[in-house]
Design a protein around this motif. Structure first.
Motif, mmCIF file in Angstrom:
data_model
loop_
_atom_site.group_PDB
_atom_site.id
_atom_site.type_symbol
_atom_site.label_atom_id
_atom_site.label_comp_id
_atom_site.label_asym_id
_atom_site.label_seq_id
_atom_site.Cartn_x
_atom_site.Cartn_y
_atom_site.Cartn_z
ATOM 1 N N ALA A 593 43.244 12.058 39.881
ATOM 2 C CA ALA A 593 44.062 12.994 40.720
ATOM 3 C C ALA A 593 43.136 13.704 41.740
ATOM 4 N N SER A 594 41.956 14.053 41.044
ATOM 5 C CA SER A 594 40.865 15.031 41.924
ATOM 6 C C SER A 594 40.288 13.966 43.034
ATOM 7 N N LEU A 595 39.933 12.643 42.535
ATOM 8 C CA LEU A 595 39.454 11.927 43.586
ATOM 9 C C LEU A 595 40.352 11.543 44.790
ATOM 10 N N SER A 629 29.450 18.430 42.954
ATOM 11 C CA SER A 629 29.886 19.480 41.874
ATOM 12 C C SER A 629 31.260 19.658 41.645
ATOM 13 N N VAL A 630 32.210 19.126 42.532
ATOM 14 C CA VAL A 630 33.709 19.375 42.264
ATOM 15 C C VAL A 630 34.087 18.282 41.632
ATOM 16 N N ILE A 631 33.830 16.975 41.981
ATOM 17 C CA ILE A 631 34.253 15.688 41.540
ATOM 18 C C ILE A 631 33.718 15.285 40.275
ATOM 19 N N LYS A 632 32.321 15.160 40.244
ATOM 20 C CA LYS A 632 31.507 14.761 38.867
ATOM 21 C C LYS A 632 31.517 15.829 38.000
ATOM 22 N N ILE A 644 32.722 26.456 47.485
ATOM 23 C CA ILE A 644 32.858 26.055 48.940
ATOM 24 C C ILE A 644 34.325 25.323 49.154
ATOM 25 N N LEU A 645 34.844 24.689 48.138
ATOM 26 C CA LEU A 645 36.262 24.085 48.433
ATOM 27 C C LEU A 645 37.322 25.004 48.776
ATOM 28 N N ILE A 646 37.105 26.194 48.279
ATOM 29 C CA ILE A 646 38.257 27.173 48.535
ATOM 30 C C ILE A 646 37.922 27.712 50.071
ATOM 31 N N GLU A 647 36.748 27.721 50.583
ATOM 32 C CA GLU A 647 36.559 28.137 51.788
ATOM 33 C C GLU A 647 37.032 27.140 52.542
ATOM 34 N N VAL A 648 37.049 25.670 52.521
ATOM 35 C CA VAL A 648 37.544 24.713 53.227
ATOM 36 C C VAL A 648 39.026 24.942 53.215
ATOM 37 N N ILE A 649 39.501 24.986 52.216
ATOM 38 C CA ILE A 649 41.297 25.176 51.941
ATOM 39 C C ILE A 649 41.545 26.409 52.741
ATOM 40 N N LEU A 650 40.819 27.452 52.774
ATOM 41 C CA LEU A 650 41.303 28.677 53.491
ATOM 42 C C LEU A 650 41.066 28.338 54.956
ATOM 43 N N SER A 651 40.111 27.518 55.396
ATOM 44 C CA SER A 651 40.121 27.274 56.835
ATOM 45 C C SER A 651 41.189 26.481 57.348
ATOM 46 N N LEU A 652 41.679 25.542 56.402
ATOM 47 C CA LEU A 652 42.889 24.867 56.794
ATOM 48 C C LEU A 652 44.257 25.535 56.959
ATOM 49 N N ARG A 662 50.302 21.566 54.155
ATOM 50 C CA ARG A 662 50.656 20.893 53.130
ATOM 51 C C ARG A 662 49.460 20.255 52.549
ATOM 52 N N LEU A 663 48.571 19.803 53.294
ATOM 53 C CA LEU A 663 47.286 19.395 52.555
ATOM 54 C C LEU A 663 46.588 20.432 51.800
ATOM 55 N N ALA A 664 46.475 21.710 52.317
ATOM 56 C CA ALA A 664 45.916 22.712 51.617
ATOM 57 C C ALA A 664 46.483 22.884 50.117
ATOM 58 N N GLN A 665 47.892 23.039 50.247
ATOM 59 C CA GLN A 665 48.756 23.151 48.983
ATOM 60 C C GLN A 665 48.558 21.721 48.017
ATOM 61 N N GLN A 666 48.433 20.861 48.696
ATOM 62 C CA GLN A 666 48.186 19.514 47.543
ATOM 63 C C GLN A 666 46.801 19.317 47.003
ATOM 64 N N VAL A 667 45.889 19.826 47.924
ATOM 65 C CA VAL A 667 44.309 19.856 47.194
ATOM 66 C C VAL A 667 44.510 21.111 46.553
ATOM 67 N N PHE A 668 44.723 22.414 46.694
ATOM 68 C CA PHE A 668 44.438 23.282 45.987
ATOM 69 C C PHE A 668 45.352 23.142 44.496
ATOM 70 N N GLU A 669 46.567 22.447 44.577
ATOM 71 C CA GLU A 669 47.297 22.239 43.124
ATOM 72 C C GLU A 669 46.479 21.489 42.379
ATOM 73 N N VAL A 670 45.578 20.374 42.900
ATOM 74 C CA VAL A 670 44.723 19.714 41.930
ATOM 75 C C VAL A 670 43.381 20.408 41.499
ATOM 76 N N PHE A 671 42.959 21.301 42.304
ATOM 77 C CA PHE A 671 41.630 22.109 42.054
ATOM 78 C C PHE A 671 41.922 23.495 41.608
ATOM 79 N N ALA A 672 43.096 23.711 41.185
ATOM 80 C CA ALA A 672 43.434 25.169 40.640
ATOM 81 C C ALA A 672 42.945 25.458 39.481
ATOM 82 N N GLN A 673 42.618 24.334 38.807
ATOM 83 C CA GLN A 673 42.003 24.618 37.409
ATOM 84 C C GLN A 673 40.780 25.023 37.469
ATOM 85 N N ASP A 674 39.795 24.608 38.294
ATOM 86 C CA ASP A 674 38.639 25.067 38.784
ATOM 87 C C ASP A 674 38.104 26.527 39.285
ATOM 88 N N LEU A 675 39.071 26.987 39.623
ATOM 89 C CA LEU A 675 39.039 28.261 40.367
ATOM 90 C C LEU A 675 38.267 29.237 39.349
#
Length: 989
Positions: A593-595, A629-632, A644-652, A662-675
């Motif tokens: 899912a993260s990949l 750092s995020v995937i592995k 860094i990923l949150i900064e990318v999502i905010l720029s989106l 929609r891209l930001a929401q989809q990616v954020f939903e996957v990585f929300a557990q890592d916040l």
């Protein structure tokens, strides 16, 4: 004057009177029951019913057919047909007392003949009655019995042809009777010589080259091939010969002829009144042409339609009545003809007429055109091939189709047909539309408009094939081929220029940059739609960017983006990163899912680079930094990647694109557990930003003189979403006076007004210096008279002064009014905050049982109080409600140490302090909700916390009573008391 003889009551058969009355009833069942009762009464088994009575019944039935009352002709014709068959049929013995067949014909002529001075309506009724009687005699079969005299059949035919010649409006009915008689003769396998009599009299009376004559000719050819037909009437004895189509078309149009083309003397009466129904000859001809493919010299269905219908009925000079016939033919054929013939129905004149009649409800044939569209949709629902035939005729055919059909008719016909077509047919349609895209008109402006419509239609073809919940792994091969072909089309024409040596270089005219921008927008729209429909949207996003990479290696294709220098190096590194992520995601990794989310993020960021987005290159660098750092290493010790990923999502989400939302929401939903807390603070910082120019400058690091970001946020592309600033006209979510917000807004407006006044004063000062005057004093409304110069200027000085003043005014126009800047800045920040609140709602759904979610309570409450947008206030309240709904029962945060518990107590005090501000009812309700939710969490952690909670509420209530600055609302304590009544232990008995 002679008096009518009074009928004796004893001679009246009341049962027959009731039967005759029921035969005229408009209800079919009543008429059939009456006919059955009459046959029973007249049965040979009824010994009490004499032959004289039978003769009287026959006369009465014939007279009844001459009546136009109700449904008399229908009822009496059924009764007469069955009575003749019952009493005079082949199974009946000869009875001397009974009327013979010649006597019956005499009765027919006598009862249906008009004498003297009669009205036109009465004459019409008798003529129709005669034809109904003849039809009843033919259907009963009594005219062709072995014992029937040989002169009876010619005599009956003479009656038919005589009516056809004298009354033009009866010609079609006479032809229909003869047509039915020939079919009856064929069914009963009677002597062809009987049919030969029909043919001889048909041409003897000059009716051979009429619509009725064509129908009779064709039915004889089909059922009685041995009958001798005249050899000098039609070429090759075939009315449907290729070289006879012009004559046949003219005949079917009911064009009158001033002489008999078959050589007979005299004239044919011209048909009079127009009728809204089609002549039966159309069904005869079309059934011959559609039952099988034409062979030999027979005209094809398409050629016949083109000649007889399109160029005659739908011609520009044709009357509305003939065009109405054309619409009836189209509706009949599209509903019943084999699908192989449907494409021929969409001829040039028909398509033009259909478009014109649908364009306005005031058009005479608008309803007929609407019924034609309904017939298309109805058959397409049953047979998908019919949908493609309609689409090919309406829009895809370069000679007859109209790309702007939906726009011209203000309908969604093509969209509905596209949704009903099969995947295979849609792929063929995509190819045809692609050809029209390449070879369009030479005028560039018109070409841009046409190509825009084609792009819209291709995008809808793709979107109509995206059912929710379908997995990309289970895509049918045809559907995958269709989607890939559409994306390939958008990719090639959006990002590449075809070299002159390429076989596809014959684009006339070449694709304009405006068209490329539109194609990129539609490609983004398609990917955005996929993101909402496919579980793994990264599949096609990767396909798109991979297609771009492959096309860059083709010599004949030149990319619209020059990738060289630092950008080229960054892109090369990103391609390696994407290949690595794609390989890992397809290997069945546990972190799939993260990949997939990261692959989607990389693919669309690369696409943004090709779209010319300057920020996309820096985003690629950030993605490379956070990949490992995020995937592995998804552990708590490595937090930098998530930040860094949150900064990318905010720029989106800062971009005004639905795709990136929609891209930001989809990616954020996957990585929300890592916040973590730092990541969340970046999002909270957005909520704390002021909704004005300074807030925009602080958030986007802009200079006050350059507001390009604001301009980008107000783009009018179809993929852009804007937040409408309609607080005044929208729903009031606060349901109370937001005094604090209004005061802040008022102070901001006053400051803005002062700045505008300063700019105006500076402009007036420059103008006064140029004119050597002093500006008007706002206090007195006058200028200093001593400063005015009494000296006159010469021409050279005046010209120099004019040039100087013009320069001052030009500089003034270059300055964007402050109010416009502030409005754009507010829209930008409000839009950004709304996107962030949507992300926070996703976070709440994923992490509501985590103590980190409590860090959002106070910022949300502050945002509700300080915002000047009711939209933001409503969304923030929605996040609070979602948290309150999810955080209950076992899904509540758990304290792991005393420090976390102390921090929660401090948070409760801060919430109470926030509730003391003067704000809206929505703010007060949210504060109360957040406070009680925190109370429940503390009490669930231990009963010892209840005493602390009570003391905090007590101090807050004390401040409400003693401190005038405390503006907390009484409902805050009402909610507390209600909770206390449910939380206290039951009394001990």
């Amino acid at each position: 004057m002679s008096k009518k003889r009074r009928r004796e009551l004893s001679s009246i058969d009341t049962q027959l009177v009731e039967i005759y009355e029921d035969l005229t009833n408009e209800n079919e069942n009543t008429r059939l029951k009456a006919a059955q009762a009459l046959l029973t009464k007249c049965s040979p088994d009824n010994g009490q019913f004499s032959n004289d009575q039978l003769s009287e019944v026959v006369r009465r039935l014939i007279r009844g057919l001459c009546s136009g009352r109700k449904a008399a002709r229908l009822g009496f014709s059924i009764a007469l047909t069955e009575l003749l068959s019952q009493r005079w049929g082949e199974t009946q013995f000869f009875e001397p007392e009974k009327l013979s067949i010649p006597d019956l014909i005499d009765v027919l002529v006598q009862q249906t003949e008009t004498t003297g001075n009669v009205s036109g309506q009465e004459e019409r009724d008798h003529q129709l009655g005669r034809l109904f009687c003849i039809e009843a005699f033919i259907k009963s079969g009594v005219l062709l019995l072995r014992n029937t005299p040989g002169d009876i059949w010619p005599r009956v035919l003479d009656l038919i042809y005589d009516a056809a010649q004298k009354k033009a409006w009866l010609r079609e009915e006479c032809g229909w009777i003869l047509y039915g008689a020939i079919q009856t003769l064929h069914q009963r396998k009677l002597d062809p010589q009987t049919v030969q009599v029909i043919v001889d009299k048909l041409f003897g009376n000059g009716l051979g080259k009429t619509s009725e004559g064509v129908a009779i000719w064709l039915v004889i050819q089909r059922n009685f091939p041995t009958v001798q037909l005249p050899s000098n009437v039609w070429r090759h004895n075939n009315p449907l010969d290729r070289k006879e189509k012009s004559k046949l078309a003219k005949l079917l149009k009911d064009a009158s002829s001033d002489h008999r083309s078959d050589g007979a003397s005299g004239y044919l009466a011209q048909k009079g009144n127009w009728t809204s129904r089609l002549h039966f000859v159309w069904n005869v001809i079309l059934s011959e042409l559609t039952k099988e493919r034409s062979t030999g010299d027979t005209v094809t269905f398409g050629d016949f339609w083109q000649e007889a219908v399109d160029e005659n009925l739908f011609a520009a000079a044709s009357s509305d009545e003939r065009k109405y016939w054309g619409f009836l033919l189209f509706q009949q054929l599209f509903g019943t003809a084999p699908s192989v013939h449907l494409h021929a129905l969409f001829s040039r004149n028909f398509t033009r007429c259909l478009t014109n009649q649908l364009a306005s409800k005031e058009r005479y044939l608008h309803r007929a055109a609407e019924r034609s569209i309904k017939v298309m949709i109805d058959r397409a629902n049953i047979e998908p091939a019919a949908a493609y035939a309609a689409l090919q005729g309406l829009i895809a055919n370069p000679l007859r189709g109209n790309l702007f059909f939906d726009q011209s008719t203000r309908t969604k016909t093509t969209e509905r047909l596209i949704a009903l077509a099969s995947d295979h047919d849609l792929e063929t349609l995509v190819g045809e539309l692609s050809d029209r895209f390449a070879h369009t008109v030479s005028d560039e402006k018109d070409a841009i408009a046409r190509r825009q419509v084609i792009a819209d239609q291709l995008a809808f073809c793709l979107k109509s094939r995206l059912p929710a919940g379908t997995s990309s792994e289970k895509l049918q091969s045809q559907l995958y081929s269709l989607i890939s072909r559409i994306l390939e089309f958008f990719t090639q024409h959006s990002y590449f220029v075809i070299d002159d040596q390429n076989p596809m270089s014959d684009l006339v005219p070449p694709v304009a940059e405006k068209t490329r921008d539109g194609l990129r927008t539609r490609l983004a729209s398609c990917l955005s739609c996929m993101m909402g429909k496919w579980p793994n949207p990264a599949f096609f996003a990767y396909e798109v960017v991979e297609s771009i990479r492959k096309k860059e290696m083709v010599e004949d294709l030149h990319s619209t983006l020059d990738i060289s220098g630092p950008i080229g190096k960054t892109m090369a590194d990103t391609w390696k990163l994407l290949d690595c992520v794609h390989r890992d995601s397809t290997d069945g990794s546990s972190n799939e899912a993260s990949l997939n989310a990261f692959e989607l993020l990389c693919s669309l960021t690369i696409l943004q680079v090709y779209n010319g987005d300057a920020d996309a290159v820096s985003m690629l660098c950030e993605l490379q930094d956070c990949k490992d750092s995020v995937i592995k290493s998804r552990d708590a010790s490595n937090e930098q990647g998530a930040e860094i990923l949150i900064e990318v999502i905010l720029s989106l989400v800062a971009k005004p694109s639905q795709l990136f939302r929609r891209l930001a929401q989809q990616v954020f939903e996957v990585f929300a557990q890592d916040l973590n807390g730092n990541s969340l603070s970046s999002m909270i910082k957005v909520l704390e930003t002021k909704e004005n120019l300074s807030g925009q400058d602080e958030m986007f690091e802009e200079d006050n003189e350059d507001q390009s970001s604001s301009d980008a946020m107000s783009s009018t592309a179809s993929d852009v979403e804007e937040v409408e600033m309609t607080e005044a006209n929208g729903v009031d979510h606060s349901s109370g006076d937001d005094a604090a917000s209004q005061a802040a807004s008022t102070r901001t407006e006053e400051a803005d007004s002062e700045e505008d006044n300063e700019e105006l004063a500076a402009f007036e000062m420059k103008l006064a210096q140029a004119l050597k005057t002093k500006p008007i004093d706002p206090a007195t409304g006058t200028a200093d008279e001593e400063s005015s110069s009494d000296e006159d200027m010469d021409d050279e000085q005046m010209e120099a002064l004019d040039a100087h003043i013009a320069t001052i005014f030009k500089e003034r126009k270059k300055v964007i009014p402050k109010k416009t800047q502030k409005k754009d800045a507010k829209e930008t920040i409000v839009n950004f905050k709304c996107r962030v609140l949507e992300l926070l709602e996703i976070f709440i759904k994923k992490r509501h049982a985590d103590l980190l979610a409590l860090d959002l309570l106070l910022p949300l409450l502050t945002c509700i109080r300080t915002t000047t947008s009711s939209l933001i206030s409503s969304k923030a309240c929605g996040v609070m409600r979602e948290y309150s709904k999810l955080c209950k029962g076992k899904a509540v945060p758990v304290f792991h140490n005393k420090n976390e518990k102390k921090a929660s107590v401090r948070l409760l005090k801060a919430i109470h302090a926030e509730a003391m501000y003067e704000a809206s009812n929505a703010h007060s309700s949210a504060c109360s909700q957040a406070s009680l939710k925190l109370v429940k969490i503390l009490v669930a952690a231990g009963k010892d916390n209840l005493e602390k909670v009570v003391k905090i509420y007590a101090r807050t209530q004390e401040r409400m009573l003693l401190d005038p600055a405390c503006r907390i609302k009484i409902g805050f304590f009402t909610d507390w008391n209600n909770w206390c009544s449910t939380a206290r232990p039951p009394p001990v008995r």
